[in-house]
Design a protein around this motif. Structure first.
Motif, mmCIF file in Angstrom:
data_model
loop_
_atom_site.group_PDB
_atom_site.id
_atom_site.type_symbol
_atom_site.label_atom_id
_atom_site.label_comp_id
_atom_site.label_asym_id
_atom_site.label_seq_id
_atom_site.Cartn_x
_atom_site.Cartn_y
_atom_site.Cartn_z
ATOM 1 N N LEU A 1 -25.840 -21.161 -29.407
ATOM 2 C CA LEU A 1 -24.992 -22.074 -30.174
ATOM 3 C C LEU A 1 -25.309 -23.531 -29.868
ATOM 4 C CD1 LEU A 1 -22.647 -22.468 -32.138
ATOM 5 C CD2 LEU A 1 -21.075 -22.298 -30.194
ATOM 6 N N LYS A 2 -25.561 -23.850 -28.603
ATOM 7 C CA LYS A 2 -25.858 -25.238 -28.207
ATOM 8 C C LYS A 2 -27.114 -25.744 -28.911
ATOM 9 C CE LYS A 2 -27.806 -25.965 -24.233
ATOM 10 N NZ LYS A 2 -28.053 -26.075 -22.775
ATOM 11 N N TYR A 3 -28.177 -24.934 -28.888
ATOM 12 C CA TYR A 3 -29.432 -25.342 -29.521
ATOM 13 C C TYR A 3 -29.302 -25.374 -31.043
ATOM 14 C CZ TYR A 3 -31.493 -24.592 -24.908
ATOM 15 O OH TYR A 3 -31.791 -24.654 -23.574
ATOM 16 N N PHE A 4 -28.509 -24.438 -31.571
ATOM 17 C CA PHE A 4 -28.311 -24.415 -33.023
ATOM 18 C C PHE A 4 -27.617 -25.686 -33.492
ATOM 19 C CE2 PHE A 4 -25.677 -23.327 -36.738
ATOM 20 C CZ PHE A 4 -26.675 -22.942 -37.620
ATOM 21 N N LEU A 5 -26.574 -26.100 -32.779
ATOM 22 C CA LEU A 5 -25.858 -27.330 -33.135
ATOM 23 C C LEU A 5 -26.762 -28.556 -33.004
ATOM 24 C CD1 LEU A 5 -22.385 -26.675 -31.459
ATOM 25 C CD2 LEU A 5 -22.933 -26.641 -33.902
ATOM 26 N N LEU A 6 -27.610 -28.553 -31.976
ATOM 27 C CA LEU A 6 -28.544 -29.662 -31.794
ATOM 28 C C LEU A 6 -29.537 -29.730 -32.949
ATOM 29 C CD1 LEU A 6 -29.496 -31.960 -29.984
ATOM 30 C CD2 LEU A 6 -30.909 -30.315 -28.721
ATOM 31 N N ALA A 7 -30.011 -28.568 -33.383
ATOM 32 C CA ALA A 7 -30.933 -28.521 -34.525
ATOM 33 C C ALA A 7 -30.248 -29.016 -35.792
ATOM 34 C CB ALA A 7 -31.446 -27.092 -34.724
#
Length: 404
Positions: free
Chosen positions: A233-239
């Motif tokens: 989720l963290k990387y998805f939001l950053l993307a």
């Protein structure tokens, strides 16, 4: 064995049609209906195999959601009568069904079909087309060879044989994702990055915001793979934040206009959703090409009939964004149900490729691009609604018989 070779040739031919359908459609009008043919075949396949298909909980849930949204849309048609044609309503129902019905049929069919050799053939085709398109892109930078569109920043935008750069973006994103999936069984193949570099080069010279957003997504996922990190989720939001920054300039540009069709579809669409709560306005009434072709009475209520690009004689800009189509026509409940359908499709794909790192990340890339492009075009109900699913289920990996 002979039947297998025939199947591979047919699937390779379909892949070429997926990439260059709009080019062929300029000469042979039948190809304009390529996505409708896919949807109708998928629907017939679903009906013929219905008893076996509904045994799978996920497929059954999607079917129930599709029926619910169709009922909500038809109730809206009966209550408000904004539609101008029953034929238009029927066509719009078919357009809405493209994504979920094609998903179910392809997912079920590919569970029982060996696609290993077909996958390898389309990878070779992808590499061939990538080289050809890249060469002509490089030449077009220095010479006008009739493959350019309007200049941006003083540089000719590249569109290859297509009528608009956006179609080239669609083509190169698919090629990039298919080549990306090859690395599952060619781990040490250094040419992988060469082909991705060529794809990026071509995408840059289309000068489309969604192409830039895809490139950022490609870099981001590649970085995670190199760092041995899993998408969460963290990387998805950053993307998502990175993609938003890329689109910010375009968003500010729309806000600077006194009136823009796409902005009006979003803002006026939200007001219409609240006004016609809870059912929505019904099929063929808002933000689809069909609602312009069979000009919806709803457009007169919001004054679109007097605006350029969305009036009865010139409706070219109707359908320039996907999401208002759902939350206006099917209401808030229908919109939430459609989001659930998208999540089920995503879960099905994630489970399908869970044992294959690069195929799974190629799925993230293509599915992510679908979401990005849906902000500025009708991705789920136009030709890409069916063709993207063909790529996701047939052309991104090995046979999944042991991964159900």
């Amino acid at each position: 064995m002979r039947n297998k070779r025939v199947q591979d040739k047919i699937l390779s031919l379909i892949y070429i049609l997926v990439l260059f359908n709009t080019v062929f459609a300029r000469k042979i009008s039948f190809f304009n209906y390529f996505d409708e043919v896919i949807t109708i075949i998928s629907l017939m396949y679903l009906i013929c195999n219905y008893k076996s298909i509904v045994r799978y909980k996920r497929y059954f849930n999607i079917i129930k959601c599709v029926i619910t949204i169709i009922i909500l849309g038809l109730i809206g048609n009966m209550i408000f009568s904004f539609h101008s044609s029953l034929i238009g309503v029927f066509k719009d129902i078919l357009a809405f069904c493209k994504l979920p019905i094609t998903c179910i049929s392809l997912s079920y069919w590919t569970k029982h079909t060996n696609l290993n050799s077909a996958h390898k053939k389309v990878i070779e085709l992808s590499k061939f087309f990538c080289i050809i398109i890249f060469i002509f892109c490089f030449i077009s930078i220095f010479f006008d060879i009739g493959m350019s569109y309007e200049p941006r920043y003083g540089i000719r935008t590249y569109m290859f044989l297509f009528t608009h750069p956006t179609f080239l973006v669609y083509c190169m994103v698919i090629i990039s994702c298919v080549i990306f999936s090859e690395k599952d069984y060619k781990v040490n193949d250094k040419s992988f990055w060469v082909y991705q570099g060529m794809c990026i080069f071509v995408l840059l010279f289309t000068f489309r915001d969604k192409a830039f957003a895809y490139i950022i997504l490609l870099f981001f996922i590649s970085y995670l793979l190199i760092s041995n990190k899993k998408m969460n989720l963290k990387y998805f939001l950053l993307a998502c934040c990175s993609a938003f920054i890329v689109s910010l300039k375009k968003i500010l540009q729309y806000k600077s206009f006194s009136w823009s069709p796409r902005g009006a579809m979003y803002s006026d669409g939200f007001r219409l959703m609240l006004k016609h709560f809870p059912f929505g306005t019904g099929f063929c009434t808002f933000n689809s090409h069909l609602s312009g072709e069979y000009y919806s009475k709803l457009y007169y209520d919001v004054g679109f009939d007097l605006k350029p690009g969305v009036n009865p004689k010139d409706y070219v800009d109707i359908g320039d964004a996907q999401w208002p189509y759902y939350y206006v026509q099917f209401g808030a409940f229908g919109f939430i149900i459609f989001i659930y359908i998208l999540l089920e499709v995503f879960r099905d794909l994630r489970h399908r490729y869970s044992k294959f790192t690069y195929s799974l990340n190629a799925t993230y890339l293509l599915f992510g691009y679908m979401i990005i492009s849906s902000l500025v075009e009708s991705t789920f109900i136009n030709e890409s609604g069916a063709t993207f699913l063909l790529v996701l289920y047939i052309y991104l990996g090995h046979n999944r018989k042991n991964n159900m």
